[in-house]
Design a protein around this motif. Sequence first.
Motif, PDB file in Angstrom:
ATOM      1  N   LEU A   1     -84.701  -9.889  80.827  1.00 25.06           N
ATOM      2  CA  LEU A   1     -85.681 -10.826  80.269  1.00 25.06           C
ATOM      3  C   LEU A   1     -86.382 -10.236  79.038  1.00 25.06           C
ATOM      4  CD1 LEU A   1     -86.508 -13.659  80.982  1.00 25.06           C
ATOM      5  CD2 LEU A   1     -88.315 -12.741  82.419  1.00 25.06           C
ATOM      6  N   GLU A   2     -86.465  -8.930  78.990  1.00 23.49           N
ATOM      7  CA  GLU A   2     -87.081  -8.251  77.852  1.00 23.49           C
ATOM      8  C   GLU A   2     -86.311  -8.536  76.559  1.00 23.49           C
ATOM      9  OE1 GLU A   2     -87.744  -3.635  76.622  1.00 23.49           O
ATOM     10  OE2 GLU A   2     -88.136  -4.204  78.702  1.00 23.49           O
ATOM     11  N   HIS A   3     -85.013  -8.753  76.673  1.00 27.03           N
ATOM     12  CA  HIS A   3     -84.157  -8.978  75.509  1.00 27.03           C
ATOM     13  C   HIS A   3     -83.873 -10.461  75.258  1.00 27.03           C
ATOM     14  CE1 HIS A   3     -83.495  -4.708  75.110  1.00 27.03           C
ATOM     15  NE2 HIS A   3     -83.269  -4.662  76.414  1.00 27.03           N
ATOM     16  N   VAL A   4     -84.598 -11.329  75.960  1.00 24.83           N
ATOM     17  CA  VAL A   4     -84.427 -12.773  75.779  1.00 24.83           C
ATOM     18  C   VAL A   4     -85.519 -13.278  74.838  1.00 24.83           C
ATOM     19  CG1 VAL A   4     -84.549 -15.014  76.933  1.00 24.83           C
ATOM     20  CG2 VAL A   4     -83.320 -13.125  78.007  1.00 24.83           C
ATOM     21  N   THR A   5     -85.097 -14.040  73.841  1.00 30.41           N
ATOM     22  CA  THR A   5     -86.021 -14.636  72.883  1.00 30.41           C
ATOM     23  C   THR A   5     -86.004 -16.143  73.073  1.00 30.41           C
ATOM     24  OG1 THR A   5     -85.564 -12.888  71.283  1.00 30.41           O
ATOM     25  CG2 THR A   5     -86.557 -14.905  70.437  1.00 30.41           C
ATOM     26  N   PHE A   6     -87.165 -16.725  73.308  1.00 26.12           N
ATOM     27  CA  PHE A   6     -87.278 -18.175  73.423  1.00 26.12           C
ATOM     28  C   PHE A   6     -87.281 -18.754  72.013  1.00 26.12           C
ATOM     29  CE2 PHE A   6     -88.605 -16.887  77.533  1.00 26.12           C
ATOM     30  CZ  PHE A   6     -88.419 -17.961  78.379  1.00 26.12           C
ATOM     31  N   THR A   7     -86.456 -19.742  71.803  1.00 27.48           N
ATOM     32  CA  THR A   7     -86.369 -20.365  70.487  1.00 27.48           C
ATOM     33  C   THR A   7     -86.039 -21.839  70.654  1.00 27.48           C
ATOM     34  OG1 THR A   7     -85.292 -20.235  68.319  1.00 27.48           O
ATOM     35  CG2 THR A   7     -83.942 -19.707  70.229  1.00 27.48           C
ATOM     36  N   ASP A   8     -86.180 -22.590  69.594  1.00 26.82           N
ATOM     37  CA  ASP A   8     -85.823 -24.007  69.670  1.00 26.82           C
ATOM     38  C   ASP A   8     -84.635 -24.329  68.766  1.00 26.82           C
ATOM     39  OD1 ASP A   8     -87.188 -23.667  67.329  1.00 26.82           O
ATOM     40  OD2 ASP A   8     -88.662 -25.235  67.686  1.00 26.82           O
ATOM     41  N   THR A   9     -84.006 -23.300  68.228  1.00 28.22           N
ATOM     42  CA  THR A   9     -82.824 -23.498  67.389  1.00 28.22           C
ATOM     43  C   THR A   9     -81.692 -22.611  67.891  1.00 28.22           C
ATOM     44  OG1 THR A   9     -83.573 -21.790  65.863  1.00 28.22           O
ATOM     45  CG2 THR A   9     -84.154 -24.064  65.319  1.00 28.22           C
ATOM     46  N   ILE A  10     -80.481 -23.052  67.641  1.00 28.72           N
ATOM     47  CA  ILE A  10     -79.306 -22.293  68.050  1.00 28.72           C
ATOM     48  C   ILE A  10     -78.755 -21.596  66.820  1.00 28.72           C
ATOM     49  CG2 ILE A  10     -76.975 -22.460  68.997  1.00 28.72           C
ATOM     50  CD1 ILE A  10     -78.001 -25.040  70.421  1.00 28.72           C
ATOM     51  N   SER A  11     -78.598 -20.295  66.921  1.00 29.25           N
ATOM     52  CA  SER A  11     -78.087 -19.506  65.804  1.00 29.25           C
ATOM     53  C   SER A  11     -76.634 -19.138  66.065  1.00 29.25           C
ATOM     54  CB  SER A  11     -78.929 -18.238  65.650  1.00 29.25           C
ATOM     55  OG  SER A  11     -78.344 -17.384  64.710  1.00 29.25           O
TER      56      SER A  11
ATOM     57  N   ARG B   1     -79.432  -8.811  72.875  1.00 27.93           N
ATOM     58  CA  ARG B   1     -80.407  -9.872  72.589  1.00 27.93           C
ATOM     59  C   ARG B   1     -79.749 -11.240  72.768  1.00 27.93           C
ATOM     60  NH1 ARG B   1     -85.012  -9.363  72.084  1.00 27.93           N
ATOM     61  NH2 ARG B   1     -86.066  -7.500  71.453  1.00 27.93           N
ATOM     62  N   ARG B   2     -80.501 -12.130  73.418  1.00 32.37           N
ATOM     63  CA  ARG B   2     -80.037 -13.493  73.632  1.00 32.37           C
ATOM     64  C   ARG B   2     -81.161 -14.460  73.337  1.00 32.37           C
ATOM     65  NH1 ARG B   2     -78.021 -10.285  77.440  1.00 32.37           N
ATOM     66  NH2 ARG B   2     -75.787 -10.324  77.820  1.00 32.37           N
ATOM     67  N   ASN B   3     -80.793 -15.621  72.819  1.00 37.65           N
ATOM     68  CA  ASN B   3     -81.756 -16.688  72.608  1.00 37.65           C
ATOM     69  C   ASN B   3     -81.691 -17.634  73.795  1.00 37.65           C
ATOM     70  OD1 ASN B   3     -82.455 -15.713  70.066  1.00 37.65           O
ATOM     71  ND2 ASN B   3     -80.840 -16.872  69.070  1.00 37.65           N
ATOM     72  N   LEU B   4     -82.838 -18.173  74.164  1.00 39.07           N
ATOM     73  CA  LEU B   4     -82.901 -19.140  75.257  1.00 39.07           C
ATOM     74  C   LEU B   4     -83.585 -20.395  74.738  1.00 39.07           C
ATOM     75  CD1 LEU B   4     -82.474 -19.882  78.241  1.00 39.07           C
ATOM     76  CD2 LEU B   4     -84.662 -18.770  78.741  1.00 39.07           C
ATOM     77  N   VAL B   5     -82.870 -21.488  74.792  1.00 41.72           N
ATOM     78  CA  VAL B   5     -83.396 -22.785  74.374  1.00 41.72           C
ATOM     79  C   VAL B   5     -83.543 -23.628  75.633  1.00 41.72           C
ATOM     80  CG1 VAL B   5     -83.023 -24.820  72.940  1.00 41.72           C
ATOM     81  CG2 VAL B   5     -82.175 -22.596  72.166  1.00 41.72           C
TER      82      VAL B   5
END
Length: 184
Positions: free
Chosen positions: A42-52, A96-100
């Motif tokens: 969870l430390e390496h998860v970034t909440f975002t609203d866009t998909i890169s 690192r992972r993004n979570l939308v």
Amino acid sequence: MNRWVSTSEKSAFLNWFLKNHRLKSKEARTILDYMIGHSHILEHVTFTDTISSSSKSIVISSMQSDEPGFVYYDHTKKSDDPSKVLGDLMAHPAIRRNLVIHFYGSHIHSSYQQLLQTPIKEQFQNYKRFKRYEHETKGILTQIQQQTDRASLLAEIDRALDERNEARFKQLTIQLNELDQSKS
């Protein structure tokens, strides 16, 4: 720049989300539960609203959302198989992972909005911050320049007095008065 988001904040939001929303994909719940149970991931998860396309992104939606229930983007590869995410999380926990997360009211939900870290938002905040720094720096440099000019004029006035040069003294006092008035 957005503030640093702790794993406890992320975990608290995900627990709230799971408690208050039904997911379109049952397997997506397993992924979120796994993340909650493993703070190092969870430390390496970034909440975002866009998909890169340049990173790994997990998209999870509630029943009220019009978006797909689950999608996993591994850079340019797209998958709707949750087992691939679980395998990837287990094999590479430090990536690192993004979570939308799509749910009704996400755009006004304050806890969720505080978690979001979008590159455009960060760039705009950096721009505003650096513009403010630039303005403050220019103000300080102007103030220092005025103090230096004033000190220089005062030294020249003293020299004109020592030399008893009345014309030079009058000229320098006029300059000093102009400088003092420009500061006001």
